[in-house]
Design an enzyme around this catalytic site. Structure first.
Site, PDB file in Angstrom:
ATOM      1  N   ARG A 170       9.111   7.555  -1.999  1.00 10.18           N
ATOM      2  CA  ARG A 170       8.522   7.707  -3.396  1.00 10.18           C
ATOM      3  C   ARG A 170       7.791   8.526  -3.828  1.00 10.18           C
ATOM      4  O   ARG A 170       7.481   9.686  -5.016  1.00 10.18           O
ATOM      5  CB  ARG A 170       8.822   5.855  -3.921  1.00 10.18           C
ATOM      6  CG  ARG A 170       9.082   5.801  -5.443  1.00 10.18           C
ATOM      7  CD  ARG A 170       7.480   6.358  -5.836  1.00 10.18           C
ATOM      8  NE  ARG A 170       5.922   5.869  -5.343  1.00 10.18           N
ATOM      9  CZ  ARG A 170       5.666   5.892  -5.837  1.00 10.18           C
ATOM     10  NH1 ARG A 170       4.658   6.355  -6.661  1.00 10.18           N
ATOM     11  NH2 ARG A 170       4.179   4.804  -5.059  1.00 10.18           N
ATOM     12  N   ASP A 171       6.246   7.868  -2.944  1.00  6.57           N
ATOM     13  CA  ASP A 171       5.419   9.002  -3.369  1.00  6.57           C
ATOM     14  C   ASP A 171       5.577  10.335  -2.758  1.00  6.57           C
ATOM     15  O   ASP A 171       4.830  10.874  -2.956  1.00  6.57           O
ATOM     16  CB  ASP A 171       4.445   8.152  -2.796  1.00  6.57           C
ATOM     17  CG  ASP A 171       3.266   8.357  -3.474  1.00  6.57           C
ATOM     18  OD1 ASP A 171       2.575   9.267  -3.827  1.00  6.57           O
ATOM     19  OD2 ASP A 171       1.878   7.716  -3.566  1.00  6.57           O
ATOM     20  N   HIS A 175       6.705  12.727  -4.881  1.00  2.00           N
ATOM     21  CA  HIS A 175       5.404  14.332  -5.340  1.00  2.00           C
ATOM     22  C   HIS A 175       5.568  15.741  -4.650  1.00  2.00           C
ATOM     23  O   HIS A 175       5.431  16.945  -5.166  1.00  2.00           O
ATOM     24  CB  HIS A 175       4.144  14.168  -5.281  1.00  2.00           C
ATOM     25  CG  HIS A 175       4.106  12.274  -6.153  1.00  2.00           C
ATOM     26  ND1 HIS A 175       4.459  12.763  -8.110  1.00  2.00           N
ATOM     27  CD2 HIS A 175       4.100  11.626  -6.417  1.00  2.00           C
ATOM     28  CE1 HIS A 175       4.314  11.387  -8.573  1.00  2.00           C
ATOM     29  NE2 HIS A 175       4.081  10.192  -7.914  1.00  2.00           N
ATOM     30  N   SER A 206      -4.942   5.076  -6.533  1.00  3.18           N
ATOM     31  CA  SER A 206      -4.749   7.024  -6.467  1.00  3.18           C
ATOM     32  C   SER A 206      -5.120   7.902  -6.269  1.00  3.18           C
ATOM     33  O   SER A 206      -4.390   8.687  -6.018  1.00  3.18           O
ATOM     34  CB  SER A 206      -4.106   6.546  -7.917  1.00  3.18           C
ATOM     35  OG  SER A 206      -3.695   4.592  -8.332  1.00  3.18           O
ATOM     36  N   HIS A 256      -2.815  -0.231  -1.787  1.00  7.63           N
ATOM     37  CA  HIS A 256      -1.645   1.522  -1.514  1.00  7.63           C
ATOM     38  C   HIS A 256      -2.861   2.478  -2.032  1.00  7.63           C
ATOM     39  O   HIS A 256      -4.246   2.424  -2.140  1.00  7.63           O
ATOM     40  CB  HIS A 256      -1.273   1.472  -3.440  1.00  7.63           C
ATOM     41  CG  HIS A 256      -1.071   2.582  -2.936  1.00  7.63           C
ATOM     42  ND1 HIS A 256       0.626   3.371  -2.717  1.00  7.63           N
ATOM     43  CD2 HIS A 256      -1.807   3.955  -3.707  1.00  7.63           C
ATOM     44  CE1 HIS A 256       0.839   4.457  -2.918  1.00  7.63           C
ATOM     45  NE2 HIS A 256      -0.167   4.890  -3.404  1.00  7.63           N
TER      46      HIS A 256
END
Length: 341
Positions: A13-14, A17, A167, A196
């Site tokens: 998912r991440d 990017h 983030s 996270h």
């Protein structure tokens, strides 16, 4: 009794990017099988910006969210699958789709001061009986008491786990300790706490350990750190450190290292490392997924990416404002008399 945590994998998912959302179905299935065999209990799969992220603003993926999710769900023997949803990008229809095909965990993400926009999505997820996580992004931007208030809002909507999310990879261990301690004390005992991290200041592992010390039981990481900016907390390193500290993860350190080295590193379009631009993200406190947008703007307008990132930090832009990156580059270029046509 040894402390036990749940590791939540971000590679698929991440990790979308830095791959510009172009991971193939076969690559995704192969990595998912490896993570599953290594003992990773929870794997997140969607567009990098969550369900419904396919757009001009955020980038069009090689396949739809549903295709990616179905592909991974069919490969797993023990791991569960999660999906990320950002209200305003993803909708309750996306949420229902994910639930219907077998996704068990949904993470509803908002900016750290905008938890109120998550009420509908968190409420629907709980109604569907899903493991429902509130995900407060860019947590470095909110004072402790604000973060506590926002976490309590998400909990009141029905979230059974709350994530504090670095983030930008901007937080240091003492920041993590201060914020997670306060949130942990405010939440009900049965509500889980998660963290996270991003590795833009090389704090991913240290911050995760600080979070665990504060009572976090869910920790995000990615094989080989594949994620936005300088990547997420590297899973294989975190597993090794946890094992040395007597923290149980259920993940085999050598198997996850093999996944990182043999499956993830070969698909990287560029090394995931702390280069000057990723360092600038962490230093300036800028959303990690802005990095590739800034690099594209640099190529187009001849303004160094790190100067764009510093200006974005000064403007305090947040996730969801990707369209402002090009505007910022144009403004900087015009100020220097550079062509912008």
């Amino acid at each position: 009794m040894a402390q036990r945590i749940t590791l939540h994998d971000m590679t698929l998912r991440d990790g979308m990017h830095p791959k510009r959302h172009q991971i193939s179905l076969e690559q995704m299935k192969g990595i998912a099988r490896g993570l599953d065999a290594a003992g990773v209990p929870l794997i997140e799969v969607t567009h990098g910006d969550g369900l419904g992220g396919a757009s001009v603003n955020y980038g069009f993926p090689a396949h739809s969210d549903e295709e990616y999710l179905r592909a991974v769900l069919g490969e797993l023997k023990q791991a569960r699958v999660s999906a990320l949803l950002l209200p305003g990008i993803g909708t309750v229809d996306h949420l229902r789709m994910a639930h219907e095909i077998g996704v068990q965990t949904i993470r509803v993400a908002t900016h750290c001061t905008e938890a109120d926009v998550s009420e509908q999505h968190i409420g629907m997820a709980r109604k569907l009986g899903m493991d429902t996580v509130g995900f407060l992004m860019m947590a470095h931007m909110a004072p402790v008491q604000t973060l506590v208030q926002q976490a309590l809002l998400m909990e009141s909507y029905g979230a059974n786990c709350l994530y504090i999310t670095d983030s930008a990879g901007h937080m240091l261990p003492h920041d993590v300790t201060e914020k997670l301690t306060a949130v942990r004390q405010a939440l009900r005992p049965e509500t889980e706490l998660g963290f996270h991290g991003h590795h833009n200041l090389a704090m991913g592992v240290a911050n995760s350990l600080a979070a665990i010390t504060c009572g976090a039981t869910r920790i995000d990481a990615a094989a080989a750190g594949l994620g936005a900016g300088a990547g997420n907390t590297p899973m294989e390193v975190l597993v090794a450190v946890c094992e040395r500290m007597g923290i149980e993860t259920g993940v085999d350190v050598f198997r996850i290292a093999d996944v990182a080295e043999d499956l993830v590193v070969p698909i990287m379009d560029h090394p995931i490392r702390i280069d000057r631009d990723a360092l600038t993200l962490g230093y300036a406190g800028v959303y990690s997924s802005f990095l590739l947008f800034a690099k594209r703007a640099e190529a187009k307008y001849r303004i160094p990416a790190r100067e764009i990132l510093v200006e974005l930090g000064r403007q305090r832009l947040v996730g969801g404002q990707e369209d402002m990156i090009e505007d910022t580059a144009i403004t900087l270029a015009r100020a220097r008399g550079l062509p912008v046509a």
